[in-house]
Design a protein around this motif. Structure first.
Motif, short mmCIF file in Angstrom:
data_model
loop_
_atom_site.label_atom_id
_atom_site.label_comp_id
_atom_site.label_asym_id
_atom_site.label_seq_id
_atom_site.Cartn_x
_atom_site.Cartn_y
_atom_site.Cartn_z
N GLY A 210 0.81 -1.21 0.00
CA GLY A 210 0.00 0.00 0.00
C GLY A 210 0.85 1.26 0.00
O GLY A 210 2.07 1.22 -0.18
N GLN A 214 -2.69 5.93 1.84
CA GLN A 214 -3.74 5.05 2.32
C GLN A 214 -3.74 4.98 3.85
O GLN A 214 -4.80 4.98 4.47
N TRP A 217 -5.40 8.06 5.15
CA TRP A 217 -6.86 8.00 5.04
C TRP A 217 -7.44 7.15 6.16
O TRP A 217 -8.50 7.47 6.71
N TRP A 260 -5.91 7.05 -3.15
CA TRP A 260 -5.85 5.58 -3.08
C TRP A 260 -5.36 5.07 -4.41
O TRP A 260 -5.85 5.46 -5.47
#
Length: 261
Positions: A210, A214, A217, A260
């Protein structure tokens, strides 16, 4: 920044522990009074005044948070990095200062290393609480400190079973140590930046392919949910803190512009 190192003052206490420089900022004691006064009032009696209880609370809080930061510092040392410890009104900080190995850069700590460093603090603190809990249970008493915790902890079997300690002073002392040790560690494990849990979440997300965005978030969403929970359970100060954490995480997202992916 909200959780940045406080300025040094002439009233700070300084010493060395296990080779780590430790500074207790004067604001640590102010924070201890704010967070512990109501609890000390509850345990006070004609024989046991608020003053001695406040001293006991502050010392228990100091030991608990110091153990937390020692966990981080020892993990830093394991990876060849020296650090110092600062205790202040929001808890504590383990601050990397130099490296033991020539050419080793503090700024280039890997995500797996950061994961261990971040998890070590709460782990040390919870283990210290577990040691006290086991001692209380072996003595045949219930761990009354859990009565002050959220409902999912307040009804734990075995831990909350047994008679209450007959010594009010000892009951207060045990509560003063277990309560912050468990709650502080668990609070630090929520996936909100810059808490330990936020750093752990970032490392886990990046290690598994990732992005940092991310993880931020995740921090924004969790901050909002925790702020909502805090406001709806009569904890406005905690709610404000999580709103600030969430806003800070959102601000960190803006320069990235990658969302994302």
């Amino acid at each position: 920044m909200l959780l940045s190192e406080p300025p040094e003052t002439a009233y700070d206490i300084r010493f060395t522990l296990l080779g780590f420089p430790v500074r207790i900022a004067v604001t640590f004691w102010l924070g201890a009074v704010v967070f512990g006064y109501s609890l000390c009032r509850f345990f006070s009696s004609e024989e046991l005044g608020v003053g001695p209880l406040m001293i006991a609370w502050a010392l228990c809080l100091l030991v608990s948070i110091l153990i937390h930061e020692l966990g981080h510092a020892l993990a830093f040392r394991h990876y060849g990095i020296q650090s110092s410890i600062v205790l202040y009104h929001f808890g504590g900080l383990a601050i990397p200062t130099s490296t033991y190995t020539p050419g080793r850069s503090i700024a280039r700590i890997g995500e797996k290393e950061q994961l261990i460093i971040s998890a070590a603090g709460p782990a040390f603190q919870l283990l210290s609480a577990l040691a006290v809990i086991l001692a209380v249970k072996l003595a045949g008493f219930e761990v009354s400190a859990f009565r002050w915790m959220p409902s999912f902890l307040a009804t734990l079997p075995w831990v909350t079973e047994g008679p209450v300690m007959d010594s009010r002073g000892m009951l207060a002392l045990v509560t003063f140590y277990i309560l912050p040790s468990v709650l502080w560690a668990l609070l630090n494990l929520v996936p909100v930046w810059p808490l330990d849990g936020g750093r752990i979440a970032r490392s886990l997300i990046v290690i598994n392919g990732g992005t940092v965005a991310q993880s931020l978030w995740v921090s924004v969403i969790c901050s909002g949910l925790l702020a909502f929970y805090a406001f709806n359970h009569g904890q406005p100060m905690m709610g404000i803190f999580f709103l600030m954490f969430g806003f800070s995480s959102y601000q960190m997202l803006n320069p990235m512009n990658n969302g994302w992916r």
